[in-house]
Scaffold this motif. Structure first.
Motif, PDB file in Angstrom:
ATOM      1  N   PRO A   1      14.624 -78.724  -8.797  1.00 50.21           N
ATOM      2  CA  PRO A   1      14.917 -78.250 -10.092  1.00 50.21           C
ATOM      3  C   PRO A   1      14.303 -76.870 -10.349  1.00 50.21           C
ATOM      4  O   PRO A   1      14.509 -76.083 -11.333  1.00 50.21           O
ATOM      5  N   PHE A   2      13.079 -76.704  -9.543  1.00 52.19           N
ATOM      6  CA  PHE A   2      12.435 -75.278  -9.854  1.00 52.19           C
ATOM      7  C   PHE A   2      12.995 -74.229  -9.028  1.00 52.19           C
ATOM      8  O   PHE A   2      12.701 -74.196  -7.656  1.00 52.19           O
TER       9      PHE A   2
ATOM     10  N   HIS B   1       8.759 -79.224  -6.790  1.00 49.64           N
ATOM     11  CA  HIS B   1       7.537 -79.322  -7.769  1.00 49.64           C
ATOM     12  C   HIS B   1       7.248 -77.918  -8.173  1.00 49.64           C
ATOM     13  O   HIS B   1       7.569 -76.708  -7.412  1.00 49.64           O
ATOM     14  N   LYS B   2       6.769 -77.808  -9.405  1.00 55.31           N
ATOM     15  CA  LYS B   2       6.522 -76.752 -10.172  1.00 55.31           C
ATOM     16  C   LYS B   2       5.502 -75.845  -9.599  1.00 55.31           C
ATOM     17  O   LYS B   2       5.431 -74.490  -9.177  1.00 55.31           O
ATOM     18  N   SER B   3       4.492 -76.520  -9.116  1.00 54.06           N
ATOM     19  CA  SER B   3       3.410 -75.914  -8.428  1.00 54.06           C
ATOM     20  C   SER B   3       3.880 -75.134  -6.996  1.00 54.06           C
ATOM     21  O   SER B   3       3.263 -74.195  -6.724  1.00 54.06           O
ATOM     22  N   SER B   4       4.755 -75.700  -6.406  1.00 51.62           N
ATOM     23  CA  SER B   4       5.264 -74.975  -5.369  1.00 51.62           C
ATOM     24  C   SER B   4       6.113 -73.698  -5.477  1.00 51.62           C
ATOM     25  O   SER B   4       5.808 -72.558  -4.814  1.00 51.62           O
ATOM     26  N   LEU B   5       6.521 -73.653  -6.700  1.00 51.67           N
ATOM     27  CA  LEU B   5       7.121 -72.390  -7.190  1.00 51.67           C
ATOM     28  C   LEU B   5       6.358 -71.355  -7.495  1.00 51.67           C
ATOM     29  O   LEU B   5       6.379 -70.126  -7.400  1.00 51.67           O
ATOM     30  N   VAL B   6       5.135 -71.831  -8.149  1.00 53.72           N
ATOM     31  CA  VAL B   6       4.108 -71.032  -8.480  1.00 53.72           C
ATOM     32  C   VAL B   6       3.578 -70.137  -7.282  1.00 53.72           C
ATOM     33  O   VAL B   6       3.389 -69.145  -7.393  1.00 53.72           O
TER      34      VAL B   6
END
Length: 296
Positions: free
Chosen positions: A41-42, A53-58
């Motif tokens: 979803p990110f 994971h949102k952290s992976s997108l960051v």
């Protein structure tokens, strides 16, 4: 302590219906379920990358911004991920925690060990859909695909040359910097490539690992053996586009082409004479030194 662990275990009331995993928090279960559903979803607004994971997108966004917040206190190296810094630190400590159970090889990264193990098993799980080439590591396949796409993402900031591999760019940069990091401990010879040093060392050891299976001729370089084999096969792969002449060596073709172009790049410093071959200049110079060669 045991009661604390039991209590914590009891609290893992969020269980996965697909596998046996269970979690303390519902948010952890939601993240875990994406492994089964494939949901990502990110999404990145700048490219097609997406992650679960949102952290992976960051972390991914740093490939666009160039941000490298994790720095080595020893050499100044910086990177986008904390895990990358941990791996880098092993270049200073010499730590290689991942060991092969078959041979004595050890590695700083688990992925390198996995790739190495395949040299023992012969497994090549990554295949090219264009030509059928297969290899043991995904990174090798990525580089191979560039032979089809022509992609050369590594660019020299000095002259604009681009390369398919970062390692090739690193070597190329030495043509600008003059860096020659490989040194012969016997004579002080310097070179830009490790393989060049290996070949050079054979001038000291006398090693000639490449042998002709026709006549027994041996030499220190594979390229020399390839040229030698043409004596037996009579292969002449370098052809002149102007006449019918063909040659076993590219360098011989280059010299031959001067008979058509009239180019004479070797000039005498003592007179106006110039020559197409360096060997002809050497012979000519003896007319000035008064030291004629054999048979002259």
């Amino acid at each position: 302590m045991d009661e604390s662990i039991e209590k914590q275990t009891e609290q893992k009331r969020y269980s996965c219906q697909v596998c046996d995993a269970s979690f303390l928090y519902k948010s952890f279960l939601i993240q875990h379920l994406r492994k089964h559903t494939g949901e990502k979803p990110f999404s990145c607004d700048l490219c097609e990358y997406s992650s679960s994971h949102k952290s992976s997108l960051v972390v991914h966004m740093r490939t666009h911004t160039g941000e490298k917040p994790y720095s080595c206190e020893i050499c100044g190296y910086s990177c986008a991920q904390k895990s990358g810094l941990g791996i880098h630190m092993r270049t200073h400590t010499g730590e290689k925690p991942y060991s092969c159970q078959v041979c004595d090889a050890s590695f700083t990264m688990k992925s390198n060990l996995v790739g190495h193990i395949r040299t023992h098993t012969g497994e090549k799980p990554y295949s090219c859909k264009e030509c059928g080439y297969s290899c043991s590591q995904k990174t090798v396949l990525v580089m191979h695909m560039r032979t089809h796409t022509g992609e050369k993402p590594y660019c020299c900031e000095v002259c604009g040359c681009s390369f398919a591999r970062n390692a090739h760019l690193v070597v190329h940069m030495r043509t600008h910097t003059g860096e020659k990091p490989y040194v012969c401990k016997i004579c002080g010879y310097l070179c830009t490539l490790k393989c060049s040093l290996i070949v050079h060392m054979r001038t000291h050891t006398g090693e000639k690992p490449y042998s002709c299976n026709v006549c027994g001729f041996s030499c220190s370089q594979n390229s020399h053996l390839v040229m030698h084999m043409r004596k037996h096969s009579r292969e002449k792969p370098y052809s002149c586009q102007i006449c019918d002449a063909s040659f076993t060596k590219k360098s011989t073709l280059v010299i031959h082409l001067r008979t058509h172009s009239g180019e004479k790049p070797y000039s005498c410093e003592d007179c106006d004479s110039s020559f197409a071959k360096k060997s002809c200049l050497v012979i000519h110079m003896q007319t000035h030194t008064g030291n004629p060669g054999k048979g002259l």
